[in-house]
Design an enzyme around this catalytic site. Structure first.
Site, short mmCIF file in Angstrom:
data_model
loop_
_atom_site.label_atom_id
_atom_site.label_comp_id
_atom_site.label_asym_id
_atom_site.label_seq_id
_atom_site.Cartn_x
_atom_site.Cartn_y
_atom_site.Cartn_z
N ASP A 31 85.79 1.96 78.17
CA ASP A 31 85.57 1.81 76.73
C ASP A 31 84.14 1.29 76.51
O ASP A 31 83.69 0.38 77.20
CB ASP A 31 86.60 0.84 76.14
CG ASP A 31 86.65 0.92 74.63
OD1 ASP A 31 87.70 1.33 74.09
OD2 ASP A 31 85.63 0.57 73.97
N ILE A 32 83.47 1.87 75.55
CA ILE A 32 82.06 1.50 75.31
C ILE A 32 81.93 0.08 74.72
O ILE A 32 80.89 -0.56 74.89
CB ILE A 32 81.39 2.57 74.40
CG1 ILE A 32 79.89 2.61 74.62
CG2 ILE A 32 81.75 2.37 72.94
CD1 ILE A 32 79.21 3.83 74.04
N GLU A 97 90.94 4.71 65.73
CA GLU A 97 89.69 5.28 65.21
C GLU A 97 89.48 6.71 65.69
O GLU A 97 88.87 7.52 64.99
CB GLU A 97 88.48 4.45 65.70
CG GLU A 97 88.41 3.08 65.07
CD GLU A 97 87.38 2.21 65.76
OE1 GLU A 97 86.63 2.70 66.62
OE2 GLU A 97 87.37 1.01 65.43
N VAL A 98 89.94 6.99 66.91
CA VAL A 98 89.73 8.32 67.48
C VAL A 98 91.09 9.02 67.56
O VAL A 98 92.01 8.53 68.24
CB VAL A 98 89.09 8.24 68.89
CG1 VAL A 98 88.85 9.63 69.45
CG2 VAL A 98 87.77 7.44 68.83
N HIS A 102 95.19 8.33 73.16
CA HIS A 102 94.62 7.64 74.32
C HIS A 102 95.35 6.34 74.55
O HIS A 102 95.82 5.70 73.61
CB HIS A 102 93.11 7.40 74.13
CG HIS A 102 92.77 6.72 72.85
ND1 HIS A 102 92.70 7.40 71.64
CD2 HIS A 102 92.51 5.43 72.57
CE1 HIS A 102 92.39 6.55 70.68
NE2 HIS A 102 92.27 5.34 71.21
N HIS A 104 94.97 2.56 75.92
CA HIS A 104 94.05 1.49 76.31
C HIS A 104 94.64 0.75 77.51
O HIS A 104 95.83 0.40 77.51
CB HIS A 104 93.90 0.47 75.17
CG HIS A 104 93.16 0.98 73.98
ND1 HIS A 104 91.83 0.70 73.74
CD2 HIS A 104 93.57 1.75 72.93
CE1 HIS A 104 91.45 1.26 72.61
NE2 HIS A 104 92.49 1.90 72.08
#
Ligand code: 5GP
Length: 112
Positions: A31-32, A97-98, A102, A104
């Site tokens: 994760d960025i 948000e995306v 996905h 985490h």
């Protein structure tokens, strides 16, 4: 066809990411904006497995969350991570948000 998201572009290597695991079915990358010493995102790679969110699961895609959880579990074992958190954010109200499903993966333990 549904709009291509940021994670489609990471999957297709149009946007760079630090990939930590990949096989035919799943991609995992850092994760960025990490919220723990290890913060990874697991996504399913195949177009047939694409689903925007847990909220959109159907009979056809019901296996995808389990696929991601299983790969995360195997990743943890391979990296000797004994404690971790797995999270799905669901919908805008759930912090998503995306809109490319996905998982985490967060741990206080750092991977090499
Ligand atoms: P969500 O809130 O949708 O469940 O999680 C999306 C995650 O993607 C966030 O934790 C966010 O930090 C991460 N993210 C957003 N943009 C990028 C990016 O360009 N690269 C990577 N590797 N992660 C990103």
């Amino acid at each position: 066809m549904a709009e291509r998201t940021l994670f489609h572009k990471i999957r297709d290597r149009e946007i760079p990411a630090t990939v930590v695991y990949e096989d035919d079915d799943v991609l995992a990358f850092k994760d960025i904006h990490p919220k723990a010493p290890t913060h990874l995102l697991f996504i399913a790679k195949k177009d047939a497995d694409f689903v925007p969110s847990i909220d959109d699961l159907s009979e056809k895609t019901a296996h995808v969350p389990l696929l991601l959880i299983r790969k995360a579990q195997q990743f943890a074992k391979e990296h000797d991570i004994s404690g971790y958190q797995l999270r799905f954010h669901v919908g805008k109200g759930g912090g998503q948000e995306v809109f490319y499903l996905h998982l985490h993966f967060l741990s206080e333990q750092k991977i090499d």
